[in-house]
Design an enzyme around this catalytic site. Structure first.
Site, PDB file in Angstrom:
ATOM      1  N   CYS A 149       0.813  -1.216   0.000  1.00 21.88           N
ATOM      2  CA  CYS A 149       0.000   0.000   0.000  1.00 21.88           C
ATOM      3  C   CYS A 149       0.847   1.267   0.000  1.00 21.88           C
ATOM      4  O   CYS A 149       0.663   2.145  -0.825  1.00 21.88           O
ATOM      5  CB  CYS A 149      -0.945   0.006   1.190  1.00 21.88           C
ATOM      6  N   HIS A 150       1.742   1.372   0.951  1.00 25.70           N
ATOM      7  CA  HIS A 150       2.511   2.610   1.069  1.00 25.70           C
ATOM      8  C   HIS A 150       3.996   2.367   1.222  1.00 25.70           C
ATOM      9  O   HIS A 150       4.737   3.227   1.688  1.00 25.70           O
ATOM     10  CB  HIS A 150       1.969   3.466   2.215  1.00 25.70           C
ATOM     11  N   GLY A 151       4.435   1.144   0.870  1.00 26.35           N
ATOM     12  CA  GLY A 151       5.868   0.880   0.762  1.00 26.35           C
ATOM     13  C   GLY A 151       6.635   0.753   2.054  1.00 26.35           C
ATOM     14  O   GLY A 151       7.727   1.306   2.162  1.00 26.35           O
TER      15      GLY A 151
END
Lengths: 185, 434
Positions: A149-151
């Protein structure tokens, strides 16, 4: 009643001096109304908290022989995924070597995240501590997990190493019932 | 305008009888004859379009609720049943789903209209603030509604967005569990989201009534932005009906054509394919993106490296709109007469689109080509992460620094005394595009 109004006006100081009996009644009535409002509101708010049957599903048991070395099994506990990972000696060596790594956001040793004598098994809640996505097994720069999702990058001990997540993957409360059986929750 | 004299004369006996008991016909008639600035352009037609959008969503939504089942085991199948088996169900659902997008297209244009023409300035602050409340309620309603089909995007969107609340220090976790009704997104969450998704549109409707009430108390703004003097009302105003009902009606027809193109030819273009996969709490889709209308705010959320900081920034991006009337120091309403501010406004438009674009990309992906430049703090300079940060910075600088400062420093163009002056002198021709 009308007469008493006239009387209180006489005794009431317009500059806001001594509080009289009427002020007291206003405040008492107002406080009672607020209290009653809060008492009515509370059950309406509290009904949204987890219901008894939801709370009853609090623990599960899992047979560790189902996990092969180098793999993980995802089980559902309280609606959330739980990762049970059987780590290879190489992975284990690497996470222990990283115990004092300077990039740990929430410094923890691998030993603190496992049970003594069972270090090869890691049990963590599989929700990224950023916004709750399920991290991908074996991906990322540290060989643990990578959250798509956001690394966020986690190592094989589930510790956050890089990315927006603030905390390590959460270790749930669990106990070994025998050498091959754990009870989560 | 609130002191607009009633010209309604009840004709029939029934009307006279009703007029002394419930003057509802008078209310409607007065509304229709309301004096309206005669220079309103097509940017002013979005109010009517938005009213239509709200009614469309409420009507189609009530119908969909007759066939939908709010249960984790049945929700997805009940939506598919609407699509396949319910008579005309596909049409009603596509109108409802695309209607949400249309609603946001219209509301963004309506807000930008207000921003450009200074419609939020005294004495119209309350109209603007209530409008911001409506916008916030719309975002909440759209989010709740997107969860209901219980597809993969529904589930993981709900997971990510509710987790934002978990970022609040100390109280976050108990509030999160309270909101979800359990340790994770589950049946309890779906049920309450359905209940609230049904409720909030009526809260919006209530706010719309307040919005219109405030509008009629303070009077409509107009492209020139001046308050129309009392003695000019006869010359500069026209009755709402038929002049503006027809203008609004024409705009509504154009808008419905766009709406129909989406519903009948591209019904899934604005959605995400992953939402046709039933929700699975154990597998996250490869990339989670919100609906297009939330992308700019999602981009702002991701721009901040700190979890709670990101949440604060995202809510501030909406919150700053509420105090806009006090951030703008200029006495001139319309940006037609504020060339400096107009330049910053155009940059703001580009930044807004840019944020929306960034919100749909992977943060680490390169913006240009596929090469790396150098790493600045926590990301490569040639990445959406850094582009988003630059754009986010402009978003806030525009409201918090440019607006107050330009208002004090700029030299506005001469403002016409009446709204007919620019037309009669031809000065309007330069600035037709508005």
């Amino acid at each position: 009643m009308a007469e008493s109004v006239v009387h209180t006006e006489d005794t009431h100081s317009p500059e806001g001096g001594d509080p009289n009996r009427r002020d007291f009644i206003y405040i008492a009535a107002g406080a009672a109304a607020v209290g009653a409002g809060a008492m009515i509101a509370w059950p309406l708010i509290n009904q949204m908290n987890p219901a008894a049957d939801t709370l009853a599903l609090a623990s599960i048991e899992f047979d560790l022989t189902k996990v092969q070395e180098g793999q993980q099994v995802v089980i559902k506990w309280q609606g959330k995924p739980v990762f049970v990972r059987y780590r290879t000696p190489a992975e284990l060596q690497k996470v222990i070597a990283d115990d004092q790594a300077p990039d740990l956001k929430q410094p923890q040793t691998d030993a603190e995240r496992t049970k003594p004598g069972h270090e090869k098994y890691l049990v963590v809640i599989g929700s990224c501590t950023h916004l709750g996505c399920v991290p991908t097994f074996g991906a990322g720069d540290y060989g643990g997990w990578f959250c798509p999702c956001h690394g966020s990058h986690y190592d094989a001990s589930g510790r956050i190493r890089k990315g927006p997540a603030p905390l390590n993957l959460v270790v749930p409360d669990y106990d070994y019932l025998s050498d091959t059986r754990v009870k989560i929750g | 305008m609130s002191d607009h004299e009633s010209t309604y004369v009840p004709k029939t006996g029934v009307e006279k009888w009703l007029d002394t008991r419930l003057p509802i016909i008078r209310f409607g008639a007065d509304y229709m004859s309301l004096p309206t600035p005669r220079n309103l352009n097509y940017w002013w037609t979005f109010g009517g379009i938005l009213a239509l959008c709200l009614m469309t969503q409420i009507v189609t939504g009530i119908v969909l609720a007759m066939h939908y089942t709010p249960s984790v085991d049945l929700a997805f199948a009940s939506v598919e049943r609407i699509m396949r088996d319910v008579n005309g169900g596909w049409l009603i659902r596509y109108v409802h789903a695309n209607g949400a997008s249309m609603f946001f297209i219209a509301v963004y244009l309506h807000m930008l209209r207000g921003l450009y023409y200074g419609s939020y300035k005294a004495p119209r602050e309350m109209i603007w603030i209530i409008g911001c409340v409506i916008f916030f309620l719309m975002i909440a309603t759209a989010f709740l509604g997107y969860v209901l089909p219980w597809g993969q995007m529904s589930f993981w969107g709900a997971e990510v967005i509710t987790n934002l609340i978990g970022a609040i220090p100390v109280l976050g976790e108990p509030i999160l569990i309270w909101l979800r009704g359990g340790p994770a997104i589950d049946n309890a969450t779906l049920n309450r989201f359905f209940s609230l998704h049904y409720l909030l549109p009526f809260a919006i409707l209530g706010c719309v009534v307040l919005h219109l009430w405030a509008l009629h108390a303070a009077g409509q703004n107009n492209p020139v932005g001046i308050l129309i003097p009392k003695d000019r009302e006869k010359k500069d105003m026209l009755p709402f009906h038929p002049y503006f009902t027809v203008k609004d009606g024409f705009a509504i027809i154009l808008f419905l054509i766009l709406f129909a193109i989406f519903v009948f030819y591209q019904p899934n273009a604005l959605g995400h394919a992953d939402n046709y996969i039933p929700a699975n709490p154990l597998v996250t889709p490869a990339q989670i993106v919100p609906e297009w209308y939330m992308l700019p705010f999602y981009a702002i959320l991701r721009a901040i490296p700190d979890k709670f900081g990101g949440v604060v920034a995202m809510f501030s991006a909406i919150g700053v709109l509420f105090v806009l009337p006090w951030l703008d120091t200029s006495k001139v309403r319309s940006m037609r007469y504020r060339p400096t501010m107009r330049t910053f406004f155009i940059i703001f438009l580009v930044v807004g689109f840019g944020l929306g674009w960034c919100g749909g990309q992977l943060p680490d992906a390169p913006v240009l080509g596929s090469f790396k430049t150098f790493t600045l703090v926590d990301g490569d300079l040639n990445s959406y992460l850094w582009l988003t940060r630059v754009l986010t910075a402009y978003y806030f600088i525009f409201f918090l620094i440019i607006m107050p400062l330009v208002g004090l420093k700029e030299q506005p163009l001469p403002i016409p005394a009446t709204i007919s002056e620019p037309v009669l002198t031809g000065a309007d021709a330069v600035e037709q595009k508005g």
